[in-house]
Design a protein around this motif. Sequence first.
Motif, PDB file in Angstrom:
ATOM      1  N   GLY A  40     -40.719  56.510  -3.137  1.00 21.17           N
ATOM      2  CA  GLY A  40     -41.810  55.647  -2.914  1.00 21.17           C
ATOM      3  C   GLY A  40     -43.081  55.977  -3.574  1.00 21.17           C
ATOM      4  O   GLY A  40     -43.623  55.112  -3.713  1.00 21.17           O
ATOM      5  N   HIS A  41     -43.109  57.410  -3.995  1.00 21.70           N
ATOM      6  CA  HIS A  41     -44.169  57.762  -4.683  1.00 21.70           C
ATOM      7  C   HIS A  41     -43.971  57.183  -6.209  1.00 21.70           C
ATOM      8  O   HIS A  41     -44.983  57.148  -7.152  1.00 21.70           O
ATOM      9  CB  HIS A  41     -44.240  59.289  -5.067  1.00 21.70           C
ATOM     10  N   PHE A 220     -65.191  50.123 -14.748  1.00 17.66           N
ATOM     11  CA  PHE A 220     -63.882  49.906 -15.659  1.00 17.66           C
ATOM     12  C   PHE A 220     -63.032  48.925 -15.235  1.00 17.66           C
ATOM     13  O   PHE A 220     -63.477  48.150 -14.348  1.00 17.66           O
ATOM     14  CB  PHE A 220     -63.127  51.198 -15.710  1.00 17.66           C
ATOM     15  N   ASP A 221     -61.946  48.760 -15.835  1.00 14.42           N
ATOM     16  CA  ASP A 221     -61.298  47.247 -15.857  1.00 14.42           C
ATOM     17  C   ASP A 221     -60.142  47.268 -14.549  1.00 14.42           C
ATOM     18  O   ASP A 221     -60.366  46.172 -13.832  1.00 14.42           O
ATOM     19  CB  ASP A 221     -60.214  47.294 -17.099  1.00 14.42           C
ATOM     20  N   ILE A 222     -59.291  48.171 -14.573  1.00 12.38           N
ATOM     21  CA  ILE A 222     -58.454  47.862 -13.676  1.00 12.38           C
ATOM     22  C   ILE A 222     -58.149  49.101 -12.597  1.00 12.38           C
ATOM     23  O   ILE A 222     -58.222  50.327 -13.186  1.00 12.38           O
ATOM     24  CB  ILE A 222     -56.965  47.716 -14.132  1.00 12.38           C
ATOM     25  N   HIS A 223     -58.292  49.119 -11.318  1.00 13.23           N
ATOM     26  CA  HIS A 223     -57.808  50.192 -10.415  1.00 13.23           C
ATOM     27  C   HIS A 223     -56.745  49.594  -9.512  1.00 13.23           C
ATOM     28  O   HIS A 223     -56.792  48.632  -8.920  1.00 13.23           O
ATOM     29  CB  HIS A 223     -58.924  50.566  -9.308  1.00 13.23           C
ATOM     30  N   GLY A 224     -55.698  50.825  -9.615  1.00 12.27           N
ATOM     31  CA  GLY A 224     -54.314  50.355  -8.853  1.00 12.27           C
ATOM     32  C   GLY A 224     -54.384  51.318  -7.817  1.00 12.27           C
ATOM     33  O   GLY A 224     -54.856  52.453  -7.737  1.00 12.27           O
ATOM     34  N   GLY A 225     -53.330  50.890  -6.919  1.00 13.39           N
ATOM     35  CA  GLY A 225     -52.813  51.969  -5.939  1.00 13.39           C
ATOM     36  C   GLY A 225     -51.782  51.096  -4.905  1.00 13.39           C
ATOM     37  O   GLY A 225     -51.738  49.821  -5.215  1.00 13.39           O
ATOM     38  N   GLY A 226     -51.416  51.920  -3.789  1.00 13.18           N
ATOM     39  CA  GLY A 226     -50.434  51.159  -3.176  1.00 13.18           C
ATOM     40  C   GLY A 226     -51.369  50.314  -2.132  1.00 13.18           C
ATOM     41  O   GLY A 226     -52.431  50.715  -2.016  1.00 13.18           O
ATOM     42  N   LEU A 227     -50.998  49.243  -1.586  1.00 12.68           N
ATOM     43  CA  LEU A 227     -51.733  48.571  -0.540  1.00 12.68           C
ATOM     44  C   LEU A 227     -52.066  49.452   0.738  1.00 12.68           C
ATOM     45  O   LEU A 227     -53.077  49.128   1.311  1.00 12.68           O
ATOM     46  CB  LEU A 227     -51.191  47.144  -0.315  1.00 12.68           C
ATOM     47  N   ASP A 228     -51.520  50.492   0.975  1.00 11.93           N
ATOM     48  CA  ASP A 228     -51.980  51.347   1.968  1.00 11.93           C
ATOM     49  C   ASP A 228     -53.340  52.159   1.815  1.00 11.93           C
ATOM     50  O   ASP A 228     -53.888  52.598   2.655  1.00 11.93           O
ATOM     51  CB  ASP A 228     -50.705  52.382   2.584  1.00 11.93           C
ATOM     52  N   LEU A 229     -53.773  52.005   0.376  1.00 13.98           N
ATOM     53  CA  LEU A 229     -54.812  52.702  -0.074  1.00 13.98           C
ATOM     54  C   LEU A 229     -56.245  51.900  -0.003  1.00 13.98           C
ATOM     55  O   LEU A 229     -57.355  51.969  -0.119  1.00 13.98           O
ATOM     56  CB  LEU A 229     -54.904  53.355  -1.395  1.00 13.98           C
ATOM     57  N   ILE A 230     -55.902  50.531   0.144  1.00 18.53           N
ATOM     58  CA  ILE A 230     -57.170  49.581   0.266  1.00 18.53           C
ATOM     59  C   ILE A 230     -58.164  50.050   1.269  1.00 18.53           C
ATOM     60  O   ILE A 230     -59.226  50.109   1.175  1.00 18.53           O
ATOM     61  CB  ILE A 230     -56.772  48.209   0.779  1.00 18.53           C
ATOM     62  N   THR A 284     -49.227  57.412   5.196  1.00 19.00           N
ATOM     63  CA  THR A 284     -50.389  58.490   5.397  1.00 19.00           C
ATOM     64  C   THR A 284     -51.480  58.405   4.442  1.00 19.00           C
ATOM     65  O   THR A 284     -51.015  58.266   3.126  1.00 19.00           O
ATOM     66  CB  THR A 284     -49.631  59.889   4.982  1.00 19.00           C
ATOM     67  N   PRO A 285     -52.482  58.519   4.751  1.00 16.85           N
ATOM     68  CA  PRO A 285     -53.634  58.666   3.752  1.00 16.85           C
ATOM     69  C   PRO A 285     -53.326  59.555   2.599  1.00 16.85           C
ATOM     70  O   PRO A 285     -52.830  60.912   3.267  1.00 16.85           O
ATOM     71  CB  PRO A 285     -54.915  58.589   4.310  1.00 16.85           C
ATOM     72  N   GLY A 286     -53.714  59.422   1.654  1.00 21.47           N
ATOM     73  CA  GLY A 286     -53.557  60.602   0.411  1.00 21.47           C
ATOM     74  C   GLY A 286     -52.154  60.761  -0.255  1.00 21.47           C
ATOM     75  O   GLY A 286     -52.172  61.266  -1.133  1.00 21.47           O
ATOM     76  N   GLU A 287     -51.404  59.712   0.300  1.00 15.74           N
ATOM     77  CA  GLU A 287     -50.036  59.814  -0.095  1.00 15.74           C
ATOM     78  C   GLU A 287     -49.853  58.291  -1.015  1.00 15.74           C
ATOM     79  O   GLU A 287     -49.708  57.261  -0.117  1.00 15.74           O
ATOM     80  CB  GLU A 287     -49.113  59.737   0.980  1.00 15.74           C
ATOM     81  N   ALA A 288     -50.106  58.330  -2.133  1.00 13.39           N
ATOM     82  CA  ALA A 288     -50.047  57.074  -2.749  1.00 13.39           C
ATOM     83  C   ALA A 288     -48.954  56.257  -2.823  1.00 13.39           C
ATOM     84  O   ALA A 288     -47.783  56.830  -3.119  1.00 13.39           O
ATOM     85  CB  ALA A 288     -50.836  57.154  -4.193  1.00 13.39           C
ATOM     86  N   THR A 289     -48.997  55.197  -2.522  1.00 11.03           N
ATOM     87  CA  THR A 289     -47.780  54.169  -2.381  1.00 11.03           C
ATOM     88  C   THR A 289     -46.524  54.947  -1.619  1.00 11.03           C
ATOM     89  O   THR A 289     -45.272  54.606  -2.305  1.00 11.03           O
ATOM     90  CB  THR A 289     -47.161  53.755  -3.935  1.00 11.03           C
TER      91      THR A 289
END
Length: 520
Positions: A40-41, A220-230, A284-289
Motif C-alpha cells: 500500500g505504501h 510549486f506545481d504538483i502536490h501528491g499523496g493518498g486521498l486519506d491525506l486530504i 492512519t494519519p502519517g501513513e501515506a497511501t
Amino acid sequence: MTIRLYNTLTRNKEEFVPITPGKVGIYLCGPTVYAKAHIGHMVGPVIFDTVKRYLVYSGYQVTWVVNITDVDDKLIKKGKERGLSMAEVACENTADYLANLAGLGVDQIDHMPKATENIDEIIQFIQGLMDRDFAYAVDGDVFFDVGKDPGYGKLSNRSADSQQGEGGEAAAKKRSSGDFALWKAAKADEPSWDSPWGLGRPGWHIECSAMSRRLLGETFDIHGGGLDLIFPHHENEIAQSECCHGKPMVKYWLHNGLLRAVAAGKLGGRSQREAEQATAHEATPGEATADTKMSRSKGAGGLADQIERFGGETLRFFLLRTHYRSTVEYSEQGLEETKTGLEGFARFFERFQRITGQSFYELTPIARRADGELAGDDDPLLAEVAQRRADFAAKMDDDFNTGGAISELFELVRALNKFADQQQLEDSAARSPAALASFQRGVVTLRELTAVLGLFRTAPTSKTGGEGELVNQLMGLVVELRADARKRKDFATADRIRQVLGELGIALEDRKDGTIWRLP
Ligand SMILES: [Zn+2]
C-alpha cells in the motif's frame, strides 16, 4: 500536446500549465518510517515515478521530492517497545523503504529530505507564522490558529471542527479544538531540539510545508499523496504555507486511491461501501497511501517477500493497471493474472531476439516524445504502430490513464506478433529485408512506450520461488567468481566457467552494467 489532470482543489480536470514554462516541481508525502513498508505504501511512489517519467518524456525538466518523516509519536513508541532509539527505528525502516522503491523501479526521486535534518527550516517557518500572528505558543507547545485562516477547508470542503487533533494535555492548551500543533514541547525521554519555545520537536504537518518550500519554493506545481491525506494533513499544509507566504502553495493537487486487500472468494462478504468506509476510517494519519488493514491481512506479508515471490516488475505493472485515482483491489489472484500478462511480453521479447539477434532490453529507449514520431504512412505496420503510439499518449495526457496506456501496449504486441507471423520473420530465407526493418522500427516504439511507464528496464535474471531461488543464488555466486577471475586477469578460469556453463546450456552475456545469464 495538452496534458490534463484532475485537480482536487478545483474538482476539475484542468489543462496542465506549469508555473515556470518547461519546469515542474512535484512533492509527494512520503512514509512515516516506524514500521516496514507494505505494498500500500508503494501506490503513490509508483504513480508519481511514472508521472515524472511521462513529464520528462514530454519535454519538461522535473524536480520530484519525497519526504521521510523520521520523528513522530509512532516512532518514539516503537523505539520504546523495541529498546531502540528513534533514530535506529527510522534508519532501519528507511533502508527497507528505499530497498522496496528500488525493487519496484522507482528511481526518479530527486530529493528525499528527512524531517530531523530540516529542523532549522521548520523552526524558521513556525517563527514566520508566529510573526504574522497565525500561531501561538502555550507552555512550549505551538499551535496554528485555524480561526485566523479564512481559506481553511478549501481543499477538503471540511471545517476545522471535524479535526480531532491532539487530545489530553495539548487539547486543553488550544484556543479552539481545530487548532493543530506546529511544535510539541518535549516530554521526558523524548528526542528533542532547541527552539525559541524551548526543547521540543516538530508536528507532522509543518514538515511538509517547510521542506517543500526549501526544495521547490513557496508555490510549486504538483502536490501528491493518498486521498486519506486530504484532511487534515494537506488542508493543514495549505493553511500553514498560504498564511505564511500570502500566496497559493500548490497549483495542482493530485490524490491517489488507496490499496485494499481482497480475499479470494470472499468478495461478497462486505459491501463495497462498507469496505470503503472501513478503508477511510482505518487509514492512519502519517501513513501515506496506506490502508492499514493491508498490513494485518493474512498473506500480505512483507513487501520484500512479495517482491521476491512475484517480482518487482509484476507489482509495478499491477499497480499501474488501475487508474491512480481509483482504489487498487489487491489480491494474489490479481497478481497471478498480471504475471501471466507479463509473460506475453517476455515471449515476444524472446521472439524479437530470435528474429533480429538483438535483446529488447539493449535497445536504447527514445527519451523524448518529439523524437519518436514514425515516418512512412504507406507502411501498414508502421501506420498501426503510429496509431497505437498516439493512443498511448492520448491516454497518458488524459490524467495519466496508465491502465489505458497499458492496453495499448498489449495491442501493440499483438500487432507486431501478427506481422511476424504473416511475414514469416523467423524464417531468414523467406522474410524480406523491408519487412524486417519495419518490424524492428515497430519494436523501437514498444521500447519507447514501455520505458515511459518504467517497465522492462532490465532483463529478468531470476526464477522466483524455492528451487528457482537457489539456482538464482548459485548463479549469482558463479557470475561473481568469474568477474573476480577476470578482474585479476585470470582469463583461463573465467573462460573455463563460461565453457562449463555453456555445456550445461546456460548462456552468459556480458554487458556494460554486468553479466546476465539464461537457463536452457
Ligand atoms: Zn505531507
